[in-house]
Scaffold this motif. Sequence first.
Motif, PDB file in Angstrom:
ATOM      1  N   ARG A 287       0.822  -1.207   0.000  1.00 37.17           N
ATOM      2  CA  ARG A 287       0.000   0.000   0.000  1.00 37.17           C
ATOM      3  C   ARG A 287       0.860   1.264   0.000  1.00 37.17           C
ATOM      4  O   ARG A 287       2.011   1.247   0.427  1.00 37.17           O
ATOM      5  CB  ARG A 287      -0.919   0.005   1.225  1.00 37.17           C
ATOM      6  N   GLN A 288       0.250   2.331  -0.496  1.00 37.50           N
ATOM      7  CA  GLN A 288       0.877   3.645  -0.468  1.00 37.50           C
ATOM      8  C   GLN A 288       0.115   4.534   0.505  1.00 37.50           C
ATOM      9  O   GLN A 288      -1.114   4.527   0.517  1.00 37.50           O
ATOM     10  CB  GLN A 288       0.878   4.291  -1.852  1.00 37.50           C
ATOM     11  N   ALA A 289       0.863   5.299   1.301  1.00 41.88           N
ATOM     12  CA  ALA A 289       0.235   6.223   2.262  1.00 41.88           C
ATOM     13  C   ALA A 289       1.246   7.274   2.661  1.00 41.88           C
ATOM     14  O   ALA A 289       2.379   6.954   2.996  1.00 41.88           O
ATOM     15  CB  ALA A 289      -0.259   5.474   3.501  1.00 41.88           C
ATOM     16  N   GLY A 290       0.803   8.533   2.632  1.00 40.09           N
ATOM     17  CA  GLY A 290       1.654   9.614   3.108  1.00 40.09           C
ATOM     18  C   GLY A 290       2.956   9.739   2.353  1.00 40.09           C
ATOM     19  O   GLY A 290       3.972  10.106   2.939  1.00 40.09           O
ATOM     20  N   GLY A 291       2.949   9.433   1.046  1.00 40.09           N
ATOM     21  CA  GLY A 291       4.168   9.566   0.256  1.00 40.09           C
ATOM     22  C   GLY A 291       5.148   8.416   0.432  1.00 40.09           C
ATOM     23  O   GLY A 291       6.288   8.507  -0.039  1.00 40.09           O
ATOM     24  N   ARG A 292       4.737   7.334   1.076  1.00 41.13           N
ATOM     25  CA  ARG A 292       5.606   6.172   1.267  1.00 41.13           C
ATOM     26  C   ARG A 292       4.884   4.915   0.796  1.00 41.13           C
ATOM     27  O   ARG A 292       3.651   4.867   0.744  1.00 41.13           O
ATOM     28  CB  ARG A 292       6.021   6.022   2.725  1.00 41.13           C
ATOM     29  N   THR A 293       5.657   3.902   0.437  1.00 39.78           N
ATOM     30  CA  THR A 293       5.132   2.641  -0.087  1.00 39.78           C
ATOM     31  C   THR A 293       5.635   1.485   0.751  1.00 39.78           C
ATOM     32  O   THR A 293       6.826   1.422   1.083  1.00 39.78           O
ATOM     33  CB  THR A 293       5.553   2.443  -1.555  1.00 39.78           C
ATOM     34  N   GLU A 294       4.734   0.595   1.119  1.00 42.33           N
ATOM     35  CA  GLU A 294       5.128  -0.606   1.866  1.00 42.33           C
ATOM     36  C   GLU A 294       5.901  -1.559   0.957  1.00 42.33           C
ATOM     37  O   GLU A 294       5.568  -1.731  -0.217  1.00 42.33           O
ATOM     38  CB  GLU A 294       3.897  -1.322   2.388  1.00 42.33           C
ATOM     39  N   ILE A 295       6.922  -2.182   1.505  1.00 42.86           N
ATOM     40  CA  ILE A 295       7.686  -3.214   0.802  1.00 42.86           C
ATOM     41  C   ILE A 295       7.417  -4.536   1.514  1.00 42.86           C
ATOM     42  O   ILE A 295       7.857  -4.743   2.648  1.00 42.86           O
ATOM     43  CB  ILE A 295       9.191  -2.889   0.782  1.00 42.86           C
ATOM     44  N   LEU A 296       6.678  -5.400   0.858  1.00 43.58           N
ATOM     45  CA  LEU A 296       6.275  -6.665   1.466  1.00 43.58           C
ATOM     46  C   LEU A 296       7.337  -7.736   1.336  1.00 43.58           C
ATOM     47  O   LEU A 296       7.421  -8.645   2.170  1.00 43.58           O
ATOM     48  CB  LEU A 296       4.963  -7.151   0.825  1.00 43.58           C
ATOM     49  N   ARG A 297       8.140  -7.653   0.284  1.00 45.55           N
ATOM     50  CA  ARG A 297       9.186  -8.661   0.087  1.00 45.55           C
ATOM     51  C   ARG A 297      10.298  -8.060  -0.759  1.00 45.55           C
ATOM     52  O   ARG A 297      10.051  -7.243  -1.642  1.00 45.55           O
ATOM     53  CB  ARG A 297       8.605  -9.905  -0.605  1.00 45.55           C
ATOM     54  N   GLY A 298      11.534  -8.450  -0.480  1.00 45.18           N
ATOM     55  CA  GLY A 298      12.668  -8.039  -1.303  1.00 45.18           C
ATOM     56  C   GLY A 298      13.725  -7.246  -0.567  1.00 45.18           C
ATOM     57  O   GLY A 298      14.853  -7.119  -1.057  1.00 45.18           O
ATOM     58  N   LEU A 299      13.397  -6.701   0.613  1.00 47.90           N
ATOM     59  CA  LEU A 299      14.362  -5.921   1.385  1.00 47.90           C
ATOM     60  C   LEU A 299      14.437  -6.473   2.804  1.00 47.90           C
ATOM     61  O   LEU A 299      13.449  -6.986   3.344  1.00 47.90           O
ATOM     62  CB  LEU A 299      13.968  -4.441   1.443  1.00 47.90           C
ATOM     63  N   ALA A 300      15.618  -6.331   3.403  1.00 54.36           N
ATOM     64  CA  ALA A 300      15.811  -6.782   4.774  1.00 54.36           C
ATOM     65  C   ALA A 300      15.541  -5.678   5.782  1.00 54.36           C
ATOM     66  O   ALA A 300      15.316  -5.943   6.965  1.00 54.36           O
ATOM     67  CB  ALA A 300      17.241  -7.300   4.958  1.00 54.36           C
ATOM     68  N   GLY A 301      15.589  -4.427   5.340  1.00 51.94           N
ATOM     69  CA  GLY A 301      15.346  -3.301   6.232  1.00 51.94           C
ATOM     70  C   GLY A 301      16.595  -2.551   6.625  1.00 51.94           C
ATOM     71  O   GLY A 301      16.520  -1.469   7.212  1.00 51.94           O
ATOM     72  N   THR A 302      17.766  -3.104   6.323  1.00 52.36           N
ATOM     73  CA  THR A 302      19.028  -2.439   6.674  1.00 52.36           C
ATOM     74  C   THR A 302      19.639  -1.713   5.485  1.00 52.36           C
ATOM     75  O   THR A 302      20.674  -1.063   5.635  1.00 52.36           O
ATOM     76  CB  THR A 302      20.035  -3.468   7.200  1.00 52.36           C
ATOM     77  N   GLU A 303      19.017  -1.807   4.310  1.00 53.38           N
ATOM     78  CA  GLU A 303      19.605  -1.231   3.106  1.00 53.38           C
ATOM     79  C   GLU A 303      19.481   0.289   3.080  1.00 53.38           C
ATOM     80  O   GLU A 303      18.646   0.865   3.776  1.00 53.38           O
ATOM     81  CB  GLU A 303      18.924  -1.805   1.848  1.00 53.38           C
ATOM     82  N   ARG A 304      20.326   0.893   2.254  1.00 52.31           N
ATOM     83  CA  ARG A 304      20.207   2.310   1.889  1.00 52.31           C
ATOM     84  C   ARG A 304      19.803   2.340   0.420  1.00 52.31           C
ATOM     85  O   ARG A 304      20.436   1.697  -0.429  1.00 52.31           O
ATOM     86  CB  ARG A 304      21.546   3.030   2.073  1.00 52.31           C
ATOM     87  N   VAL A 305      18.747   3.078   0.107  1.00 46.31           N
ATOM     88  CA  VAL A 305      18.188   3.040  -1.244  1.00 46.31           C
ATOM     89  C   VAL A 305      18.114   4.443  -1.816  1.00 46.31           C
ATOM     90  O   VAL A 305      18.113   5.440  -1.085  1.00 46.31           O
ATOM     91  CB  VAL A 305      16.790   2.390  -1.244  1.00 46.31           C
ATOM     92  N   ALA A 306      18.026   4.501  -3.145  1.00 44.58           N
ATOM     93  CA  ALA A 306      17.859   5.783  -3.823  1.00 44.58           C
ATOM     94  C   ALA A 306      16.415   6.221  -3.681  1.00 44.58           C
ATOM     95  O   ALA A 306      15.494   5.490  -4.043  1.00 44.58           O
ATOM     96  CB  ALA A 306      18.248   5.649  -5.288  1.00 44.58           C
ATOM     97  N   GLY A 307      16.209   7.435  -3.150  1.00 41.16           N
ATOM     98  CA  GLY A 307      14.863   7.961  -2.979  1.00 41.16           C
ATOM     99  C   GLY A 307      14.536   8.978  -4.056  1.00 41.16           C
ATOM    100  O   GLY A 307      14.129   8.630  -5.171  1.00 41.16           O
TER     101      GLY A 307
END
Length: 393
Positions: free
Chosen positions: A354-374
């Motif tokens: 889902r998308q909310a408040g300018g952010r998107t949930e990531i259900l699969r594919g990331l561990a949570g420790t990554e740094r990503v291009a925004g």
Amino acid sequence: MLKLTSDKKLLVGGVAAFVVLAGAGFYLVTGWSEAPPAVTGAAAQNENEADQAETEGPEGFVALDPAQAQAVGVVVVGVGRGGGAETRLAGRVEPMIDARAAVAAAVGGRVERVLVAPGQTVRIGQPLVSLVSGDAASLRAEADAAEAAYIATEQAHGRDEELAEQGVVSQREAEVSHAQALSAQAAARAARARAVAAGSPNASGRLNVVSPIAGVVTNVQVGPGGFVAQGGVVAEVANPARVELVFNAPPTLAAHVRAGSPLRVSSPAGDFDAVVTGVAAGANLNSGATVIRARPNGAGLPPAGSAVTGAIVTGEAVGGLTVPTEAVQTVEGRAVVFVQVAGGFQAQPVLAGRQAGGRTEILRGLAGTERVAGANAFLLKAELAKGEAEHGH
């Protein structure tokens, strides 16, 4: 700025040319009868593919160091946690409660002069209207009389103290005169306060009605020669710089929104972020709606009265991974985010929610420790597509 792969090809080609020339020179010096045999056929093709793979990196890789990323505006952010549903609210830009003043006369009187006009900027305490008031003259006379009575009783007390020390009067009489002086002092203080509340009139009953706030005069309701009753409004002042966002929300939303919650606002002047400053359940007596007040995060607001739309995240899910919505790009029909790795960015396939408040949930594919291009992640997608097109040729 994003042509590191091509530069690497040039560098490898230059090294190869240097090796060939060096080999030719060695041939001339040693007197070989023929040059070393060239690599041909399948071996040459395998060698070229290996060199190309080593030069360009794995599939989905974009070579870009941190300095170059900053130069082109690619912003690297961490993976956040949260998520939830987005509720959209209708609202308006309204003056703050303390940014409006209906200035009234504390006592009734005749308007002698009007000192301001609509549209004029005024400061705190600046006179708006001059009045002549019989009631105000009486208040000033009472204050003066009370002050005189206090001075008389204080002097009498001083004399009684001296006489008591000499034994002429008893100490009891000195104590009584002291009590009378204290009572007269209290009466004088109360009389002065009433005169100040009326506008500090002079002995003739003239006084000024002043502005309690700094701002712009929006309305003048009296004219010279007119009479103003006690409590009658003489002018209105508003501070256009002190405005806030006010939204009407469903009553059920009051339990899910609190002060400090982030808000994304769309207005005629553009989109900006805001923060909730107050939630009043049932504040709208007619509809029972919840009123949500908010202020912008460093941005200016449109003029008072402008219509705005707010988006607020509710039902937040603790532990879910989120990234800025602009970080999610579509490459060959798949949702990807560009994860920062050594030497550049790697396209990582993800399952977006889902998308909310300018952010998107990531259900699969990331561990949570990554740094990503925004912000400006689309530039990496464009560079990746360009590299694949060059590959095809």
